[in-house]
Scaffold this active site. Structure first.
Site, short mmCIF file in Angstrom:
data_model
loop_
_atom_site.label_atom_id
_atom_site.label_comp_id
_atom_site.label_asym_id
_atom_site.label_seq_id
_atom_site.Cartn_x
_atom_site.Cartn_y
_atom_site.Cartn_z
N SER A 143 0.87 -1.28 -0.03
CA SER A 143 0.05 0.05 -0.01
C SER A 143 1.08 1.23 0.09
O SER A 143 2.37 1.04 0.50
CB SER A 143 -0.88 -0.05 1.30
OG SER A 143 -1.56 1.22 1.45
N TYR A 156 -2.17 -0.99 10.29
CA TYR A 156 -2.13 -1.33 8.83
C TYR A 156 -0.80 -0.84 8.37
O TYR A 156 -0.18 -1.53 7.33
CB TYR A 156 -3.37 -0.37 8.55
CG TYR A 156 -3.41 -0.52 6.90
CD1 TYR A 156 -4.27 -1.81 6.51
CD2 TYR A 156 -3.05 0.04 5.75
CE1 TYR A 156 -4.42 -2.00 5.07
CE2 TYR A 156 -3.38 -0.02 4.63
CZ TYR A 156 -3.96 -1.15 4.11
OH TYR A 156 -4.32 -1.39 2.89
#
Ligand SMILES: NC(=O)c1ccc[n+]([C@@H]2O[C@H](COP(=O)([O-])OP(=O)(O)OC[C@H]3O[C@@H](n4cnc5c(N)ncnc54)[C@H](O)[C@@H]3O)[C@@H](O)[C@H]2O)c1
Length: 559
Positions: free
Chosen positions: A432, A445
């Site tokens: 990401s 995350y």
């Protein structure tokens, strides 16, 4: 050791493995002896009667003085003489390297050879007559480039035509430097027994192989066909024989398998001997009646790649699986949600990527049913929002279990299989932009994705020599279902639903579809790009992260 006499020349022959098993005859090249096969023989001898010999002029065999004694027909006679001595009633399987392969082609293309030779695995040594015909093909610019490239790779052949000097060089400086050369250029550690102590004289005598054969064969090629099944192993980093040499072989060989091995000319035997042994075993087993393995059938025809995508029941994973399928690839999809995986299409499996045992079982099933994958996309992941102090230990575990351990498991189980197979491949890990852009509210995350970016960099460095590429995809904000399942720290169920709805709306407004990420994943596999930011914000973020991490740290503090 036993001695076989061929045309008055005594050949030193070495045998191991069960005598009643099929015979595999290993023929070495230049400037080697039978010891170059040590690793290959060690594996094959478990199942086969393995025979090696020092070719004339090398090792413990006789050294004819006359250059004419090194002509291909005599070398071919030697091979048949050894085969007849060690396996008088059954045809033998030949595996040959470099000059050993050139001379074995001579034997294999003799009329009636299939009665004495059950199969031929050729490594880095073509039939000189085939090469001559290949060079004479219709001169398109592309073909001429390939011929020129091969000639540049074969510079030493011309050098060996010069009288006396090559022998002198071998006997003086070259031999001493040979082990150094092998370990530096071929990336193989120095080892006992190789090169053989006779190296200096072997290398000097072997120059006759070149002088006696290249000119006559290349200037007056003969049509050499064979009914023997032939497997050509092409080391992709071979400095001397280019894959172009295996072009158009169908004209001469109706039963042909052509396969790549991610290795160099010598490292194919000295580092990856086990892989060569496996390829030989696959062919022999198949000729004995076993079904063709997937890699063998790929070697016969242009089989489309086998792709595995995790978390393929939705979003980026689904779009990626379908994009690969649209190119004709065979696709295996898995997801924790079985129905969602099935709805994507392809071979669907229910797997929780965070469960190591389940991933091992999955890999076993994939190999058994479909083969070793060529491309693996570790995509499964979950969203979680929460600042560092608000995130509970349980939440940390959940995020890391799926987003990090899921990728580790995928890389472990499939990476090992790819490395063992030796035919290369590509691993794509979906991280990401959060991997390099710190965000206060995405502590767990971002951490999981940063770890994926780093593990991919480490893995790439390790497996690139095996022809396995690794790409990390850093998408940015993509409109998928992730916002509907993202969990939030420290809020009740109703508040979580409100936050999910808000995030979903924001991502919808962003309107960047998962198909665009899928297209970048396919591109990364084709180009081998290491880190792939996808959306404009992911790209800009990466530039900033590289140029001025301090600016990013200041920005995140005040966000
Ligand atoms: N959507 C985005 O904005 C975005 C941005 C950057 C990175 N990513 C990453 O892309 C990947 C795919 O996300 P997406 O946006 O397509 O989300 P998605 O929710 O649409 O799809 C994720 C899929 O993974 C599956 N999955 C979840 N946990 C699993 C597990 N333990 N085992 C197997 N499958 C599991 C889900 O069932 C789902 O089908 C994730 O790794 C995500 O972190 C997404």
């Amino acid at each position: 050791m036993r001695t076989v006499v061929s045309g008055g020349v005594r050949l030193a022959v070495f045998e191991e493995g069960p005598l009643d098993a099929p015979t595999v005859l290993l023929v070495h090249g230049y400037p080697d002896t039978h010891t170059v096969w040590d690793d290959v023989a060690a594996v094959l001898a478990d199942r086969f009667h393995v025979v090696r010999y020092d070719v004339r002029g090398a090792g413990q065999s006789d050294v004819p003085r006359d250059q004419a004694a090194y002509r291909l027909e005599h070398l071919s006679d030697d091979l048949f003489a050894v085969a007849d001595a060690v396996s008088p009633n059954q045809p033998v399987h030949i595996v040959a390297h470099d000059w050993g392969s050139i001379q074995s082609w001579e034997a294999v293309t003799e009329p009636g050879a299939h009665e004495r030779i059950a199969s031929f695995t050729s490594i880095s040594g073509p039939c000189l007559d085939h090469v001559a015909y290949w060079m004479r093909r219709r001169p398109t610019p592309r073909h001429l480039r390939k011929v020129l490239s091969q000639q540049l790779h074969s510079w030493y052949i011309m050098a060996f035509q010069v009288p006396v000097l090559p022998e002198l060089l071998w006997r003086t400086v070259l031999t001493k430097r040979w082990p150094l050369f092998l370990s530096a250029l071929e990336n193989v550690p120095p080892r006992a027994g190789h090169p053989a102590p006779t190296m200096a004289s072997d290398a000097a005598h072997g120059v006759s192989l070149y002088r006696a054969n290249f000119r006559p064969r290349l200037s007056h090629p003969r049509e050499r066909h064979t009914q023997v099944p032939v497997q050509v192993i092409m080391p992709t980093a071979d400095r001397y024989a280019t894959p172009a040499l295996a072009e158009g072989l169908e004209r001469w060989v109706p039963r042909l398998w052509r396969r790549r091995l991610h290795a160099g000319h010598w490292s194919a035997l000295l580092r990856d001997g086990a892989q060569v042994a496996r390829m030989v075993t696959e062919l022999i087993d198949h000729l004995g009646g076993a079904p063709e393995t997937r890699s063998l059938s790929r070697a016969r025809t242009e089989t489309p790649p086998l792709v595995v995508v995790t978390g393929a029941g939705s979003g980026i994973g689904r779009a990626t699986a379908q994009a690969f399928a649209a190119t004709g690839a065979e696709v295996v999809v898995c997801d924790i949600d079985e129905e969602a995986a099935k709805a994507t299409g392809g071979h669907a499996y229910q797997v929780d990527v965070s469960d190591e045992a389940a991933m091992r079982k999955f890999a076993d099933e994939v190999v058994a049913r479909h083969g070793v994958p060529d491309i693996v996309v570790n995509n499964a992941g979950i969203g979680h929002a929460g600042s560092f102090l608000a995130t509970t230990t349980e939440e940390w575990h959940r995020v890391l279990d799926v987003n990090l351990w899921g990728v580790i498991h995928g890389c472990q189980v499939f990476g090992r299989l790819m490395a063992e197979r030796g035919e290369g491949g590509h691993i794509v890990n979906v991280a990401s932009a959060a991997a390099y852009l710190p965000v206060k509210s995405l502590a767990a995350y971002s951490t999981s994705k940063a770890a994926v970016l780093m593990l991919s960099d480490c893995l790439r460095a390790e497996v690139s020599a095996r022809g396995i590429g690794v790409s990390t995809i850093c998408p940015g904000l993509i409109t998928t279902n992730i916002t509907r399942t993202t969990t939030f720290s420290g809020v009740d169920a109703a508040e979580q639903e409100r936050k999910r709805a808000g995030a979903t709306k924001a991502y919808q407004r962003r309107n960047f579809g998962p198909e665009k990420v899928a297209a970048q994943i396919l591109r990364a596999v084709a180009t081998g790009k290491a880190t792939v930011p996808v959306t404009p914000e992911a790209k800009a973020g990466l530039v900033l992260a590289r140029l001025s991490p301090a600016t990013l740290r200041a920005a995140v503090r005040h966000s």
